[in-house]
Scaffold this motif. Structure first.
Motif, PDB file in Angstrom:
ATOM      1  N   ARG A  93       0.829  -1.208   0.000  1.00 25.38           N
ATOM      2  CA  ARG A  93       0.000   0.000   0.000  1.00 25.38           C
ATOM      3  C   ARG A  93       0.859   1.252   0.000  1.00 25.38           C
ATOM      4  O   ARG A  93       1.961   1.277   0.548  1.00 25.38           O
ATOM      5  CB  ARG A  93      -0.963   0.015   1.179  1.00 25.38           C
ATOM      6  CG  ARG A  93      -0.334  -0.051   2.544  1.00 25.38           C
ATOM      7  CD  ARG A  93      -1.414  -0.273   3.603  1.00 25.38           C
ATOM      8  NE  ARG A  93      -0.872  -0.366   4.952  1.00 25.38           N
ATOM      9  CZ  ARG A  93      -0.764   0.671   5.779  1.00 25.38           C
ATOM     10  NH1 ARG A  93      -1.169   1.871   5.385  1.00 25.38           N
ATOM     11  NH2 ARG A  93      -0.272   0.531   6.985  1.00 25.38           N
ATOM     12  N   ARG A  94       0.320   2.267  -0.637  1.00 28.25           N
ATOM     13  CA  ARG A  94       1.008   3.544  -0.753  1.00 28.25           C
ATOM     14  C   ARG A  94       0.674   4.410   0.471  1.00 28.25           C
ATOM     15  O   ARG A  94      -0.489   4.585   0.811  1.00 28.25           O
ATOM     16  CB  ARG A  94       0.584   4.245  -2.040  1.00 28.25           C
ATOM     17  CG  ARG A  94       1.563   5.273  -2.555  1.00 28.25           C
ATOM     18  CD  ARG A  94       1.016   5.911  -3.831  1.00 28.25           C
ATOM     19  NE  ARG A  94       0.576   4.904  -4.778  1.00 28.25           N
ATOM     20  CZ  ARG A  94       1.368   4.345  -5.687  1.00 28.25           C
ATOM     21  NH1 ARG A  94       2.636   4.699  -5.740  1.00 28.25           N
ATOM     22  NH2 ARG A  94       0.896   3.447  -6.529  1.00 28.25           N
ATOM     23  N   LEU A  95       1.694   4.959   1.108  1.00 26.24           N
ATOM     24  CA  LEU A  95       1.512   5.789   2.289  1.00 26.24           C
ATOM     25  C   LEU A  95       1.365   7.263   1.903  1.00 26.24           C
ATOM     26  O   LEU A  95       1.673   7.648   0.773  1.00 26.24           O
ATOM     27  CB  LEU A  95       2.700   5.612   3.242  1.00 26.24           C
ATOM     28  CG  LEU A  95       3.009   4.161   3.661  1.00 26.24           C
ATOM     29  CD1 LEU A  95       4.228   4.134   4.578  1.00 26.24           C
ATOM     30  CD2 LEU A  95       1.811   3.530   4.350  1.00 26.24           C
ATOM     31  N   ARG A  96       0.910   8.063   2.849  1.00 21.12           N
ATOM     32  CA  ARG A  96       0.725   9.486   2.581  1.00 21.12           C
ATOM     33  C   ARG A  96       2.041  10.171   2.223  1.00 21.12           C
ATOM     34  O   ARG A  96       2.075  11.163   1.501  1.00 21.12           O
ATOM     35  CB  ARG A  96       0.107  10.173   3.794  1.00 21.12           C
ATOM     36  CG  ARG A  96      -1.349   9.783   4.050  1.00 21.12           C
ATOM     37  CD  ARG A  96      -1.915  10.562   5.225  1.00 21.12           C
ATOM     38  NE  ARG A  96      -3.316  10.214   5.467  1.00 21.12           N
ATOM     39  CZ  ARG A  96      -4.050  10.733   6.435  1.00 21.12           C
ATOM     40  NH1 ARG A  96      -3.509  11.625   7.267  1.00 21.12           N
ATOM     41  NH2 ARG A  96      -5.309  10.378   6.584  1.00 21.12           N
ATOM     42  N   SER A  97       3.135   9.639   2.754  1.00 24.81           N
ATOM     43  CA  SER A  97       4.450  10.220   2.480  1.00 24.81           C
ATOM     44  C   SER A  97       4.901   9.984   1.046  1.00 24.81           C
ATOM     45  O   SER A  97       5.867  10.578   0.588  1.00 24.81           O
ATOM     46  CB  SER A  97       5.485   9.638   3.439  1.00 24.81           C
ATOM     47  OG  SER A  97       5.599   8.228   3.251  1.00 24.81           O
ATOM     48  N   GLY A  98       4.204   9.088   0.335  1.00 26.09           N
ATOM     49  CA  GLY A  98       4.591   8.752  -1.030  1.00 26.09           C
ATOM     50  C   GLY A  98       5.362   7.454  -1.136  1.00 26.09           C
ATOM     51  O   GLY A  98       5.520   6.903  -2.230  1.00 26.09           O
ATOM     52  N   SER A  99       5.855   6.940  -0.005  1.00 24.11           N
ATOM     53  CA  SER A  99       6.565   5.671  -0.026  1.00 24.11           C
ATOM     54  C   SER A  99       5.574   4.514  -0.051  1.00 24.11           C
ATOM     55  O   SER A  99       4.373   4.695   0.163  1.00 24.11           O
ATOM     56  CB  SER A  99       7.495   5.557   1.186  1.00 24.11           C
ATOM     57  OG  SER A  99       6.748   5.642   2.388  1.00 24.11           O
TER      58      SER A  99
END
Length: 223
Positions: free
Chosen positions: A62-68
């Motif tokens: 899954r993609r995190l809010r930080s972009g990672s």
């Protein structure tokens, strides 16, 4: 030597030799094959170590809010959270996908170990036979149907002794995941990463679609 070498020249020569040696060591460390370590053997004392792990995704990436991107990798000895700044093109890999990760370990608060990935290799799982029904196609409106499904085990859970709760495992294929439940004490032993064929009845519990199994013979390992 006819003429004594100056101290300044000796110091400069020593610095040049030392820097050249460090560059050679760095080049060797970067080019050599990384050791594959078992997740269960990783400890906080290995902080900053550069390693390689191989296993399957315990859950969908899954993609995190930080972009990672977060990958939770399971190799049968434990699970490890992997973070990558390089998001793959297209759809993120699903639970059960075989994966190999190279990167550096880091220890956070509470001695929680994680891996900062430098390279993530997700394999196309050709070992799962093509089933007549993809897991994502099994929906609540098919409740009561009996069918066989094929997938790779991404999670296994056993109830505590004396509990009436069922045994659970999660199957995954290229389309999605499906929870399988049973109350069989003599069911075949399966582990994360195994490819299995399971025959059961589609049910719905708390709005979640499940495949219920009633006989041990309905669970069959394919590899």
């Amino acid at each position: 030597m006819e003429k004594r070498m100056g101290l300044k020249v000796l110091r400069l020569s020593a610095v040049v030799v030392a820097v050249a040696g460090l560059l050679l060591l760095h080049s060797y460390a970067r080019s050599r094959a990384l050791p594959v370590v078992r997740i269960g053997d990783i400890s906080p004392a290995m902080n900053f170590a550069r390693v390689r792990i191989e296993g399957v995704l315990e859950s969908d990436a899954r993609r995190l809010r930080s972009g990672s991107v977060l990958y939770v990798v399971d190799d049968g000895t434990g699970t490890l959270a992997v973070f990558s700044n390089d998001a793959p093109d297209g759809r993120l890999p699903l639970a059960g996908s075989p994966v190999a990760v190279s990167g550096n370990l880091s220890v956070g608060v509470g001695n929680e170990v994680r891996l900062r990935a430098q390279a993530v290799e997700v394999s196309v799982d050709d070992s799962i036979p093509v089933a007549g029904t993809k897991l994502a196609e099994i929906t609540a409106d098919r409740k009561g149907e009996r069918m066989a499904v094929v997938g790779r085990v991404s999670k296994v859970w056993a109830p505590r002794a004396g509990s009436n709760s069922p045994y659970k495992l999660v199957l995954a294929d290229e389309s999605g995941t499906l929870e399988v439940v049973h109350w069989l004490a003599d069911a075949p032993s399966v582990a994360v990463g195994d490819v299995v064929e399971i025959f059961g009845t589609i049910g719905v519990y708390k709005d979640q679609v499940q495949l219920k199994v009633w006989e041990a013979a309905q669970i069959r390992a394919l590899e």
